[in-house]
Scaffold this active site. Structure first.
Site, PDB file in Angstrom:
ATOM      1  N   ALA A  69       0.700  -1.360   0.075  1.00  0.00           N
ATOM      2  CA  ALA A  69       0.026   0.521   0.000  1.00  0.00           C
ATOM      3  C   ALA A  69       0.592   1.412  -0.286  1.00  0.00           C
ATOM      4  O   ALA A  69       2.060   1.589   0.234  1.00  0.00           O
ATOM      5  CB  ALA A  69      -0.822   0.024   1.196  1.00  0.00           C
ATOM      6  N   GLY A 113       0.469  -4.716   1.107  1.00  0.00           N
ATOM      7  CA  GLY A 113      -0.311  -5.241   0.458  1.00  0.00           C
ATOM      8  C   GLY A 113      -0.298  -5.480  -1.109  1.00  0.00           C
ATOM      9  O   GLY A 113      -1.378  -6.218  -1.869  1.00  0.00           O
ATOM     10  N   GLU A 116      -0.256  -9.482  -0.973  1.00  0.00           N
ATOM     11  CA  GLU A 116      -1.979  -9.770  -0.605  1.00  0.00           C
ATOM     12  C   GLU A 116      -2.723  -9.915  -1.362  1.00  0.00           C
ATOM     13  O   GLU A 116      -3.110 -10.459  -1.367  1.00  0.00           O
ATOM     14  CB  GLU A 116      -2.571  -8.551   0.934  1.00  0.00           C
ATOM     15  CG  GLU A 116      -2.033  -8.774   2.018  1.00  0.00           C
ATOM     16  CD  GLU A 116      -2.574  -7.530   3.219  1.00  0.00           C
ATOM     17  OE1 GLU A 116      -2.254  -6.435   2.361  1.00  0.00           O
ATOM     18  OE2 GLU A 116      -2.849  -8.332   4.429  1.00  0.00           O
ATOM     19  N   GLU A 136       5.198  -5.034   7.095  1.00  0.00           N
ATOM     20  CA  GLU A 136       4.421  -4.324   7.859  1.00  0.00           C
ATOM     21  C   GLU A 136       4.947  -3.990   9.381  1.00  0.00           C
ATOM     22  O   GLU A 136       4.286  -2.860   9.924  1.00  0.00           O
ATOM     23  CB  GLU A 136       2.283  -4.527   7.544  1.00  0.00           C
ATOM     24  CG  GLU A 136       2.211  -4.180   6.190  1.00  0.00           C
ATOM     25  CD  GLU A 136       2.043  -5.402   5.760  1.00  0.00           C
ATOM     26  OE1 GLU A 136       2.535  -6.394   6.220  1.00  0.00           O
ATOM     27  OE2 GLU A 136       1.224  -5.511   4.858  1.00  0.00           O
TER      28      GLU A 136
HETATM   29  N1  CO8 Z   1       4.725   3.133  -0.996  1.00  0.00           N
HETATM   30  C1  CO8 Z   1       5.405   4.390  -1.840  1.00  0.00           C
HETATM   31  N2  CO8 Z   1       6.297   4.654  -1.614  1.00  0.00           N
HETATM   32  C2  CO8 Z   1       6.986   3.261  -2.358  1.00  0.00           C
HETATM   33  C3  CO8 Z   1       6.504   2.239  -1.386  1.00  0.00           C
HETATM   34  C4  CO8 Z   1       4.915   2.254  -0.660  1.00  0.00           C
HETATM   35  N3  CO8 Z   1       4.924   0.900  -0.894  1.00  0.00           N
HETATM   36  N4  CO8 Z   1       7.880   1.083  -2.059  1.00  0.00           N
HETATM   37  C5  CO8 Z   1       9.037   1.955  -2.859  1.00  0.00           C
HETATM   38  N5  CO8 Z   1       8.188   3.032  -2.699  1.00  0.00           N
HETATM   39  C6  CO8 Z   1       9.487   3.579  -3.323  1.00  0.00           C
HETATM   40  C7  CO8 Z   1       9.875   4.764  -2.609  1.00  0.00           C
HETATM   41  O1  CO8 Z   1       9.667   5.743  -1.879  1.00  0.00           O
HETATM   42  C8  CO8 Z   1      11.144   5.545  -3.674  1.00  0.00           C
HETATM   43  O2  CO8 Z   1      10.229   6.279  -4.056  1.00  0.00           O
HETATM   44  P1  CO8 Z   1      11.266   8.281  -4.725  1.00  0.00           P
HETATM   45  O3  CO8 Z   1      11.684   6.997  -6.078  1.00  0.00           O
HETATM   46  O4  CO8 Z   1      10.609   8.753  -4.933  1.00  0.00           O
HETATM   47  O5  CO8 Z   1      12.334   7.612  -2.615  1.00  0.00           O
HETATM   48  C9  CO8 Z   1      10.440   4.927  -4.829  1.00  0.00           C
HETATM   49  O6  CO8 Z   1       8.925   3.857  -4.540  1.00  0.00           O
HETATM   50  C10 CO8 Z   1      11.607   3.335  -5.141  1.00  0.00           C
HETATM   51  O7  CO8 Z   1      12.054   2.719  -3.553  1.00  0.00           O
HETATM   52  P2  CO8 Z   1      13.135   2.464  -3.391  1.00  0.00           P
HETATM   53  O8  CO8 Z   1      13.775   3.484  -3.829  1.00  0.00           O
HETATM   54  O9  CO8 Z   1      12.895   2.221  -1.799  1.00  0.00           O
HETATM   55  O10 CO8 Z   1      13.561   1.057  -4.480  1.00  0.00           O
HETATM   56  P3  CO8 Z   1      14.822   0.064  -3.182  1.00  0.00           P
HETATM   57  O11 CO8 Z   1      14.881  -0.312  -4.911  1.00  0.00           O
HETATM   58  O12 CO8 Z   1      15.665   0.495  -2.807  1.00  0.00           O
HETATM   59  O13 CO8 Z   1      13.773  -1.064  -2.099  1.00  0.00           O
HETATM   60  C11 CO8 Z   1      11.865  -1.829  -1.824  1.00  0.00           C
HETATM   61  C12 CO8 Z   1      12.928  -1.609  -2.725  1.00  0.00           C
HETATM   62  C13 CO8 Z   1      12.606  -2.693  -0.782  1.00  0.00           C
HETATM   63  C14 CO8 Z   1      10.864  -2.378  -1.742  1.00  0.00           C
HETATM   64  C15 CO8 Z   1      11.805  -0.724  -0.500  1.00  0.00           C
HETATM   65  O14 CO8 Z   1      10.796  -0.011  -1.701  1.00  0.00           O
HETATM   66  C16 CO8 Z   1      10.262  -0.808   0.195  1.00  0.00           C
HETATM   67  O15 CO8 Z   1      11.057  -1.450   1.268  1.00  0.00           O
HETATM   68  N6  CO8 Z   1       8.979  -0.327   0.378  1.00  0.00           N
HETATM   69  C17 CO8 Z   1       8.190  -0.771   1.575  1.00  0.00           C
HETATM   70  C18 CO8 Z   1       7.298  -1.773   1.332  1.00  0.00           C
HETATM   71  C19 CO8 Z   1       6.975  -1.903   2.290  1.00  0.00           C
HETATM   72  O16 CO8 Z   1       6.857  -1.884   3.427  1.00  0.00           O
HETATM   73  N7  CO8 Z   1       4.983  -2.489   1.981  1.00  0.00           N
HETATM   74  C20 CO8 Z   1       4.510  -2.827   3.014  1.00  0.00           C
HETATM   75  C21 CO8 Z   1       3.706  -1.189   2.704  1.00  0.00           C
HETATM   76  S1  CO8 Z   1       2.608  -1.198   4.390  1.00  0.00           S
HETATM   77  C22 CO8 Z   1       0.937  -2.053   3.529  1.00  0.00           C
HETATM   78  O17 CO8 Z   1       1.326  -2.390   2.552  1.00  0.00           O
HETATM   79  C23 CO8 Z   1      -0.139  -2.028   4.094  1.00  0.00           C
HETATM   80  C24 CO8 Z   1      -1.070  -3.508   3.566  1.00  0.00           C
HETATM   81  C25 CO8 Z   1      -2.330  -2.775   4.495  1.00  0.00           C
HETATM   82  C26 CO8 Z   1      -3.134  -3.298   3.806  1.00  0.00           C
HETATM   83  C27 CO8 Z   1      -3.847  -2.332   2.527  1.00  0.00           C
HETATM   84  C28 CO8 Z   1      -5.362  -1.981   3.041  1.00  0.00           C
HETATM   85  C29 CO8 Z   1      -6.356  -3.220   2.801  1.00  0.00           C
END
Ligand code: CO8
Length: 262
Positions: A69, A113, A116, A136
């Protein structure tokens, strides 16, 4: 209909096609926000209602199926925002109401998400670079779109707890070994493999395809004896279809069946 955050396309012969939905927010690694989920819901419903579509593939980019998400969008939400307005979670279960099979073709990150969403599909075909996880816990929350429920059903309690409590990722090999994904293929073969499976499903009679999907899903919603009875009723009902006559006659007479979806 035109979409901003997804791309839709079709593949296959005119008679029975595969509908493909590609998540398309590459800069955010396909992070799932309300707008994207609204578009995804509309596209899936449109394919489901289209008689020429027999199966649907949901996919992302090479780097990310979906990284979860949208954290930026969620960061300032209060309890009232998410509870009263059903922000984030609205539309998430829509995919469950799709009657046609939905295959997740996953490459790259399928996190939170994103994992999921893949699990809401009927089965997952993964590229060898796929990485699955429920991170999460690192954000001070827990999975909110069925992760704590579908993951243990797919991989068992031990691995589901491990993933939900540590937030670690598992690679495609581990995911296949654990039963989360049905096949792992080289990245450059992912769409061919998913399309091959989808076209095969398209070639079968729709009543039996619907019944198989309903019956397998029932295994997760009922006791064994209720599920077996549900299956038996569907099995019996299929003997009322023309496709059962056609399928068996074709086998007996050593020819290719021509299913009529009735
Ligand atoms: N949300 C928003 N932006 C994101 C997300 C995300 N989940 N994941 C990555 N991005 C963005 C980064 O902020 C970055 O943006 P920018 O270039 O502007 O800084 C861009 O994508 C590229 O990401 P990274 O530079 O971090 O890329 P890396 O290759 O270094 O890392 C990762 C990739 C490991 C995937 C890393 O981006 C990461 O850890 N992302 C977050 C993953 C995460 O925590 N996901 C869970 C989110 S919470 C959730 O999903 C709850 C779901 C609840 C259910 C939904 C309701 C039904």
């Amino acid at each position: 209909m035109t979409y901003e955050l997804i791309v839709t396309s079709t593949e296959g012969p005119d008679s029975r096609q595969v509908g493909i939905v590609t998540l398309n927010r590459p800069k955010q690694l396909n992070a799932l926000n309300n707008e994207l989920m609204d578009e995804l819901g509309s596209a899936l419903k449109a394919f489901d209602a289209d008689d020429s579509i027999g199966c649907i593939i949901l996919t992302g980019s090479e780097k990310a199926f979906a990284a979860g998400a949208d954290i930026g969008a969620m960061a300032n939400y209060s309890f009232a925002d998410v509870y009263n307005n059903d922000y984030i979670t609205r539309n998430w279960e829509q995919i469950r109401s799709i009657r046609k099979p939905v295959i997740a073709a996953v490459s790259g990150f399928a996190l939170g998400g994103g994992c999921e969403l893949a699990m809401m599909c009927d089965f997952i075909i993964a590229a060898d670079n796929a990485r699955f996880g429920q991170p999460e816990i690192k954000l001070g929350i827990i999975p909110g779109a069925g992760g704590t429920q579908r993951l243990p059903r797919a991989v068992g309690k031990a691995k589901a707890m491990d993933l939900a409590l540590t937030g670690r990722m598992m690679d495609a090999v581990e995911a296949e070994r654990a039963g989360l994904v049905s096949r792992v293929v080289p990245l450059d073969k992912l769409m061919d493999e998913a399309l091959g499976a989808a076209l095969m499903i398209c070639s079968y009679g729709q009543p039996s395809v619907f019944a198989a999907k309903e019956a397998v899903n029932r295994a997760f919603e009922s006791s064994l004896s209720d599920g077996v009875m549900f299956e038996r009723r569907l099995f019996h009902a299929l003997f009322a279809t023309e496709d059962q006559k056609e399928g068996m006659d074709a086998f007996v007479n050593k020819r290719k069946p021509e299913f009529k979806n009735r």
